[in-house]
Design an enzyme around this catalytic site. Sequence first.
Site, mmCIF file in Angstrom:
data_model
loop_
_atom_site.group_PDB
_atom_site.id
_atom_site.type_symbol
_atom_site.label_atom_id
_atom_site.label_comp_id
_atom_site.label_asym_id
_atom_site.label_seq_id
_atom_site.Cartn_x
_atom_site.Cartn_y
_atom_site.Cartn_z
ATOM 1 N N TYR A 149 0.835 -1.203 0.000
ATOM 2 C CA TYR A 149 0.000 0.000 0.000
ATOM 3 C C TYR A 149 0.873 1.258 0.000
ATOM 4 C CZ TYR A 149 -4.139 -2.863 1.071
ATOM 5 O OH TYR A 149 -5.157 -3.781 1.037
ATOM 6 N N SER A 205 -13.912 -4.245 -0.117
ATOM 7 C CA SER A 205 -14.789 -3.540 -1.064
ATOM 8 C C SER A 205 -16.263 -3.755 -0.734
ATOM 9 C CB SER A 205 -14.509 -3.972 -2.507
ATOM 10 O OG SER A 205 -15.088 -3.064 -3.431
ATOM 11 N N GLY A 239 -16.659 -0.711 -4.809
ATOM 12 C CA GLY A 239 -16.081 0.418 -5.528
ATOM 13 C C GLY A 239 -16.977 1.637 -5.571
ATOM 14 N N GLY A 240 -17.851 1.789 -4.572
ATOM 15 C CA GLY A 240 -18.767 2.932 -4.511
ATOM 16 C C GLY A 240 -20.121 2.665 -5.144
ATOM 17 N N LEU A 241 -20.273 1.528 -5.823
ATOM 18 C CA LEU A 241 -21.526 1.227 -6.512
ATOM 19 C C LEU A 241 -22.711 1.162 -5.562
ATOM 20 C CD1 LEU A 241 -22.557 0.372 -9.396
ATOM 21 C CD2 LEU A 241 -22.390 -1.985 -8.574
ATOM 22 N N GLY A 255 -22.978 2.799 -2.712
ATOM 23 C CA GLY A 255 -22.962 3.955 -1.820
ATOM 24 C C GLY A 255 -23.846 5.108 -2.258
ATOM 25 N N GLY A 256 -24.873 4.818 -3.061
ATOM 26 C CA GLY A 256 -25.754 5.885 -3.536
ATOM 27 C C GLY A 256 -25.201 6.583 -4.758
#
Length: 330
Positions: free
Chosen positions: A53, A216, A220-222, A224-225
């Site tokens: 990371y 995840s 990947g944010g899908l 999360g609104g």
Amino acid sequence: MKYTQLGRTGLKVSRLVLGTMNFGPQTDEADSHAIMDAALDTGMNFFDTANVYGWGENKGRTEEIIGNWFAKGDDRRDKVVLATKVYGNMAADGDAWPNHDKLSALNIRRAVDASLKRLQTDYIDVYQFHHIDRSTSFEEIWQAIDVLVQQGKILYAGSSNFPGYKIAQANEIAARRGGTIGLVSEQCLYNLAERRAEMEVIPAAQEYGLGVIPWSPLHGGLLGGVIKKEIQGGRRASGRAADTLADPAKRAQIQAYEDLLDKHGIEPGEAALAWLLTRPGVTGPIVGPRTAEQLESAVRASELELNDELLTTLDEIFPGPGPSPEAFAW
């Protein structure tokens, strides 16, 4: 904050795991330290990182940020269950010298010492294999891990991105060796929109007593609104989320999900985390906040109770594969 045992171990960990992948690339050191302090204040005690990371020329930077935070004192290290990972090529240019990546005994020995130095600690609670190594036997891997345990450099070993059969193979070989506890956790891609882990990975983890740590959780944010944010002119979808929304059928599925949660007055991202906390075998999802506000949202999710009707409807929108082997046998 609620706690649970990590798999079959006696180790108590928070039901939310603080993911640190953004520390360095997206969140500077000062803000990263503030997020870790805030996480401790909420009762979160399980922190996850990896030697790679920081990425690119900055590989190892995230571990350094965590190490500098530990160095501030105030029992920070004693309060944290620390997990990091080994496997990746640590060369900045990606051209690793032989034996500078994967899971040979030599690289495991070299990598753990480098992580300990960056983390400014003398032990790692959960040392995780970031991927399977098809060229190294588990006999060799467990021999290396046994030495590290005896030296007090690590306490437990875990896996990440392992298929079910590799979880079984690893722990069967550990059992035959005797005196080796084997894998105690598995980090896998698992969320409402990606449920393939239910077919083999999670059943194997449950059979062998591994805690499941989904990464995840918002895909990947899908989850999360993302559509609502798009409409409101906020952050647009990218990566995995953007690719999914390009499919009209998938976009309609996400719209149905957001409409359902809007009806119930629940934030989509919080519902996605809360759903994972209802799943059998799940220790806790990894949340990777870039800001303190995102951390606060994750904590709210850990306290959210989803009723049976809502859980049933979520299953209808995002149907799982079903039990194994029925899911692929007929």
